[in-house]
Motif scaffolding. Structure first.
Motif, PDB file in Angstrom:
ATOM      1  N   UNK A   1      -5.652  12.769  -2.954  1.00 28.63           N
ATOM      2  CA  UNK A   1      -6.427  11.849  -2.507  1.00 28.63           C
ATOM      3  C   UNK A   1      -4.382  10.372  -2.208  1.00 28.63           C
ATOM      4  N   UNK A   2      -3.736  11.293  -3.089  1.00 23.74           N
ATOM      5  CA  UNK A   2      -2.635   9.824  -3.642  1.00 23.74           C
ATOM      6  C   UNK A   2      -1.155  10.829  -2.047  1.00 23.74           C
TER       7      UNK A   2
ATOM      8  N   UNK B   1     -14.691  11.063 -10.530  1.00 25.72           N
ATOM      9  CA  UNK B   1     -14.222   9.400  -9.337  1.00 25.72           C
ATOM     10  C   UNK B   1     -12.714   9.428  -9.861  1.00 25.72           C
ATOM     11  N   UNK B   2     -11.879   9.350  -8.461  1.00 19.72           N
ATOM     12  CA  UNK B   2     -10.928   9.073  -7.790  1.00 19.72           C
ATOM     13  C   UNK B   2     -10.563   7.328  -7.813  1.00 19.72           C
ATOM     14  N   UNK B   3      -9.973   7.259  -8.691  1.00 17.98           N
ATOM     15  CA  UNK B   3      -9.971   5.461  -7.964  1.00 17.98           C
ATOM     16  C   UNK B   3      -8.712   5.379  -7.829  1.00 17.98           C
ATOM     17  N   UNK B   4      -8.708   5.051  -6.260  1.00 15.45           N
ATOM     18  CA  UNK B   4      -6.201   4.391  -6.043  1.00 15.45           C
ATOM     19  C   UNK B   4      -6.939   2.748  -6.117  1.00 15.45           C
ATOM     20  N   UNK B   5      -5.343   2.453  -6.837  1.00 17.29           N
ATOM     21  CA  UNK B   5      -4.903   0.654  -5.573  1.00 17.29           C
ATOM     22  C   UNK B   5      -3.877   1.032  -5.328  1.00 17.29           C
ATOM     23  N   UNK B   6      -3.436   0.115  -4.589  1.00 18.11           N
ATOM     24  CA  UNK B   6      -1.943  -0.507  -3.828  1.00 18.11           C
ATOM     25  C   UNK B   6      -2.196  -1.178  -3.131  1.00 18.11           C
ATOM     26  N   UNK B   7      -1.213  -1.564  -2.045  1.00 16.31           N
ATOM     27  CA  UNK B   7      -1.289  -2.285  -1.067  1.00 16.31           C
ATOM     28  C   UNK B   7      -0.545  -1.254   0.345  1.00 16.31           C
ATOM     29  N   UNK B   8      -1.173  -2.288   1.217  1.00 21.43           N
ATOM     30  CA  UNK B   8      -0.978  -1.632   2.981  1.00 21.43           C
ATOM     31  C   UNK B   8       0.630  -1.730   2.840  1.00 21.43           C
ATOM     32  N   UNK B   9       1.547  -0.397   3.306  1.00 19.47           N
ATOM     33  CA  UNK B   9       2.764   0.025   4.158  1.00 19.47           C
ATOM     34  C   UNK B   9       2.756  -1.817   5.025  1.00 19.47           C
ATOM     35  N   UNK B  10       4.321  -1.622   5.135  1.00 20.03           N
ATOM     36  CA  UNK B  10       4.531  -2.864   7.152  1.00 20.03           C
ATOM     37  C   UNK B  10       4.423  -1.403   8.069  1.00 20.03           C
TER      38      UNK B  10
END
Length: 264
Positions: free
Chosen positions: A226-227, A255-264
């Motif tokens: 996932x990462x 369950x795998x939970x991922x949080x983050x921000x979209x890249x430019x």
């Protein structure tokens, strides 16, 4: 990891241990997905793992966004028969776009967003414990006004369209082919504007799943998978395995939970 490296890794991901005549997303009858059965099996009562996921998602969004709709648009892709990802964006978005491919799920969603059933109240109560969500005094009315359902494949999402996004149990649960899994994740990430916060959840090590009597596919993924695929299009801020003492069904590893921000 760049895109070409991601593609190489995807082709090396192990295939299902059993022989299947249907392998790709297009091989399955998604319009025959039994939405009522799925919802009854998964969401008529609140589970501990869903509670943990909602709490973390709500905390993440309120850390990265002010509780003002301010012309923001949120994306929930592959909504299925699940409202709590869309709920997580209500304090922050003027509009929440639910993009779903299955016609049966589209019908279910359109019925629910008009006035969702009472069993979703305890899901909202989890969010309401967080300060940002207390600004939404009438979540049913907020959902009715904000949510818009449209039939669309994850593979057809326009790029750089949304200000925040969720994708819950979708990319790994639409195919047996690892390359389609990677492509689905990339399509989600590219649908978000640069810097847009997101939350994405995945069934770990899933061997496929039944809805009513119909078998649907899955790609077995772990945290590293996932990462790696998210990192092609997103900056992953946090990723973790959410476990439970009462598994939802056989054939998965949490369950795998991922949080983050979209890249430019």
């Amino acid at each position: 990891m760049n895109k070409s490296a991601a593609a190489v890794k995807a082709t090396r991901t192990s295939a299902p241990a059993f022989d299947v005549k249907r392998r790709y997303n297009a091989d399955f009858d998604w319009d025959g997905f039994n939405s009522d059965w799925y919802c009854a099996h998964n969401y008529l009562s609140l589970r501990d793992d869903d509670t943990a996921i909602m709490t973390r998602v709500g905390e993440f969004f309120q850390q990265h966004l002010k509780p003002s709709t301010a012309q923001r648009r949120g994306l929930d892709v592959g909504s299925g028969a699940n409202l709590y990802p869309a709920m997580s964006m209500l304090p922050f978005c003027e509009g929440v776009d639910l993009r779903e491919f299955s016609r049966s799920n589209v019908r279910w969603l359109n019925t629910q967003i008009d006035r969702y059933d009472t069993y979703w109240d305890e899901f909202w109560d989890v969010y309401r414990a967080l300060p940002a969500y207390q600004n939404v005094t009438n979540p049913r009315e907020a959902m009715r006004k904000a949510a818009k359902v449209e039939r669309m494949s994850i593979f057809g999402l326009p790029e750089r369209e949304w200000d925040m996004g969720t994708m819950f149990f979708v990319a790994e649960s639409l195919t047996y082919d690892p390359r389609e899994f990677w492509r689905a994740v990339e399509c989600f990430g590219r649908a978000l504007k640069p810097g847009a916060p997101f939350a994405a959840a995945f069934m770990a090590d899933s061997k496929g799943y039944k809805v009513d009597k119909t078998q649907f596919p899955a790609v077995a993924v772990d945290i590293t998978d996932v990462k790696d695929c998210l990192s092609v299009v997103c900056d992953v801020i946090d990723i973790d395995l959410v476990e439970t003492k009462k598994p939802l069904r056989r054939g998965y590893g949490g369950m795998i939970l991922a949080t983050g921000v979209a890249l430019s």
